[in-house]
Design a protein around this motif. Structure first.
Motif, short mmCIF file in Angstrom:
data_model
loop_
_atom_site.label_atom_id
_atom_site.label_comp_id
_atom_site.label_asym_id
_atom_site.label_seq_id
_atom_site.Cartn_x
_atom_site.Cartn_y
_atom_site.Cartn_z
N UNK A 227 0.79 -1.22 0.00
CA UNK A 227 0.00 0.00 0.00
C UNK A 227 0.81 1.26 0.00
N UNK A 228 0.45 2.17 0.90
CA UNK A 228 1.09 3.49 0.94
C UNK A 228 2.45 3.46 1.62
N UNK A 229 2.77 2.35 2.27
CA UNK A 229 4.11 2.23 2.87
C UNK A 229 5.14 1.92 1.80
N UNK A 230 4.85 0.99 0.92
CA UNK A 230 5.83 0.60 -0.08
C UNK A 230 7.07 0.01 0.57
N UNK A 231 8.16 -0.01 -0.18
CA UNK A 231 9.38 -0.57 0.37
C UNK A 231 10.43 -0.79 -0.68
N UNK A 232 11.58 -1.29 -0.28
CA UNK A 232 12.69 -1.49 -1.21
C UNK A 232 12.37 -2.55 -2.25
N UNK A 233 13.16 -2.54 -3.33
CA UNK A 233 12.95 -3.49 -4.42
C UNK A 233 13.61 -4.83 -4.15
N UNK A 234 14.69 -4.86 -3.35
CA UNK A 234 15.47 -6.07 -3.18
C UNK A 234 14.69 -7.14 -2.42
N UNK A 235 14.73 -8.36 -2.92
CA UNK A 235 14.00 -9.47 -2.30
C UNK A 235 14.43 -9.69 -0.86
N UNK A 236 15.73 -9.60 -0.60
CA UNK A 236 16.23 -9.95 0.74
C UNK A 236 15.87 -8.93 1.81
N UNK A 237 15.20 -7.86 1.42
CA UNK A 237 14.76 -6.85 2.39
C UNK A 237 13.39 -7.17 2.99
N UNK A 238 12.89 -8.38 2.71
CA UNK A 238 11.57 -8.78 3.19
C UNK A 238 11.65 -10.05 4.03
N UNK A 239 12.77 -10.24 4.72
CA UNK A 239 12.91 -11.40 5.59
C UNK A 239 12.07 -11.21 6.85
N UNK A 240 11.90 -12.30 7.60
CA UNK A 240 11.11 -12.22 8.83
C UNK A 240 11.78 -11.30 9.85
N UNK A 241 13.11 -11.16 9.79
CA UNK A 241 13.78 -10.24 10.71
C UNK A 241 13.49 -8.79 10.35
N UNK A 242 13.37 -8.49 9.06
CA UNK A 242 12.97 -7.14 8.66
C UNK A 242 11.53 -6.87 9.11
N UNK A 243 10.65 -7.85 8.92
CA UNK A 243 9.23 -7.64 9.22
C UNK A 243 8.98 -7.50 10.72
N UNK A 244 9.63 -8.34 11.52
CA UNK A 244 9.48 -8.20 12.96
C UNK A 244 10.20 -6.94 13.46
N UNK A 245 11.30 -6.60 12.81
CA UNK A 245 11.99 -5.35 13.17
C UNK A 245 11.11 -4.15 12.95
N UNK A 246 10.32 -4.17 11.87
CA UNK A 246 9.39 -3.07 11.62
C UNK A 246 8.36 -2.95 12.75
N UNK A 247 7.89 -4.09 13.24
CA UNK A 247 6.89 -4.07 14.31
C UNK A 247 7.47 -3.46 15.58
N UNK A 248 8.62 -3.94 15.98
CA UNK A 248 9.25 -3.42 17.20
C UNK A 248 9.56 -1.93 17.04
N UNK A 249 10.08 -1.55 15.89
CA UNK A 249 10.40 -0.15 15.64
C UNK A 249 9.15 0.71 15.67
N UNK A 250 8.04 0.20 15.14
CA UNK A 250 6.79 0.96 15.14
C UNK A 250 6.28 1.17 16.57
N UNK A 251 6.37 0.13 17.40
CA UNK A 251 5.97 0.28 18.80
C UNK A 251 6.71 1.46 19.43
N UNK A 252 8.02 1.49 19.25
CA UNK A 252 8.83 2.55 19.86
C UNK A 252 8.58 3.90 19.20
N UNK A 253 8.38 3.92 17.88
CA UNK A 253 8.11 5.18 17.20
C UNK A 253 6.80 5.80 17.66
N UNK A 254 5.88 4.96 18.13
CA UNK A 254 4.60 5.45 18.65
C UNK A 254 4.70 5.85 20.12
#
Length: 320
Positions: free
Chosen positions: A64-91
């Motif tokens: 959606x409106x977030x989008x993201x990088x083109x590289x396949x390896x930027x969508x690992x489970x560590x990236x996805x869980x990292x986004x969640x933790x980072x979002x908690x703190x950003x809020x």
């Protein structure tokens, strides 16, 4: 009346995440699945806000409106869980309850496993937690189900995204409202010479929980960026297996709830249901497996009242 507002939040990794939010109080993150968006949680955002919670539904990485990088390896489970933790703190929070549906459920389960200090509680809709296997994921899937299994079909470059983007309203109409061609107990195997959408019949009419306006919203969310980045989540199955070696045999310890539809193809097979009976050791904090009668895969959209009731009951039961 409770309103849903929208804004962008920058995570520690530099990703600007679009979020929809409502309410104030303890933070609850709502993680959508494939191929969806924040809009999948439209019924939960307002209900949780009215129950005294700050409900936040992001467009996850690549969507959606977030989008993201083109590289396949930027969508690992560590990236996805990292986004969640980072979002908690950003809020501005230290802890949150994490709720996920479909692909969002593995993200929620892994976040709870990797960072139990941040996750007050975890809820999975449709997809239960799975233990890390002894061999790479695509190897096991290929041996069990063959190359035509839909997750292996998604490993191909270009072809799956071209199929899904060819007629986006039809894609969502089939995926959300079409019945399975192969039946409830058959694995989703893409027919030879066909595509993923051939697994679903065209609906003659939309169900009462889905409108043409809903289809139009999902279509608008995907028209700008398409399906490539969301499909990259599937293209990291083996990378995820490699990256999570340090957590092999680790347990999910926060309080947990699993909500599944009785007609959901993910859990309808006898093998899948047998696996649910073995969750107690892997998820010792599992409070309940809530079965929703006459409900398919799109759990929180099909049965919003029941899902909202289950979520609020679980959230209210948690200690601070």
């Amino acid at each position: 009346m409770t309103f849903i507002s929208h804004r962008f939040v920058e995570t520690a990794g530099g990703l600007k995440m679009h979020i929809a939010e409502a309410g104030a109080g303890p933070l609850v993150l709502l993680l959508h699945g494939f191929p969806e968006s924040w809009y999948s949680w439209r019924h939960q955002l307002t209900a949780l806000a009215e129950a005294g919670y700050h409900a936040v539904a992001p467009d996850q990485r690549g969507y959606g409106r977030t989008g993201g990088p083109e590289e396949v390896d930027q969508y690992s489970i560590l990236h996805l869980t990292g986004d969640v933790i980072s979002l908690v703190h950003a809020l501005g929070e230290e802890r949150a309850v994490v709720v996920g549906h479909d692909w969002g459920a593995p993200v929620a389960w892994h976040t709870a496993m990797l960072r139990p200090d941040v996750v007050r509680g975890v809820v999975g809709l449709s997809v239960p937690p799975f233990r890390r296997g002894p061999r790479a994921s695509t190897t096991v899937l290929r041996e069990l189900l063959g190359d035509s299994y839909y997750m292996l079909y998604f490993q191909q470059p270009d072809l799956p995204e071209a199929e899904l983007a060819r007629d986006i309203p039809t894609t969502f109409r089939r995926l959300l409202a079409g019945s399975a061609v192969l039946g409830a107990d058959a694995p989703p195997l893409v027919p030879e010479g066909g595509g993923f959408l051939d697994l679903f019949r065209d609906p003659t009419a939309l169900p009462d929980w889905l409108t043409e306006e809903d289809i139009a919203v999902f279509t608008a969310e995907f028209e700008p960026n398409g399906f490539t980045q969301p499909l990259h989540w599937y293209r990291n199955l083996d990378r995820n297996w490699e990256l999570t070696a340090a957590w092999h045999a680790a347990r999910i310890t926060p309080p947990a709830l699993l909500i599944v539809g009785e007609k959901d193809l993910v859990v309808s097979s006898p093998h899948a249901r047998a696996g649910l009976a073995e969750l107690a050791d892997f998820v010792p904090g599992l409070r309940e497996v809530r079965w929703l009668p006459d409900c398919g895969h799109w759990t929180q959209q099909e049965r919003p009242k029941d899902v909202n009731e289950a979520l609020v009951g679980f959230l209210d039961s948690l200690d601070g």
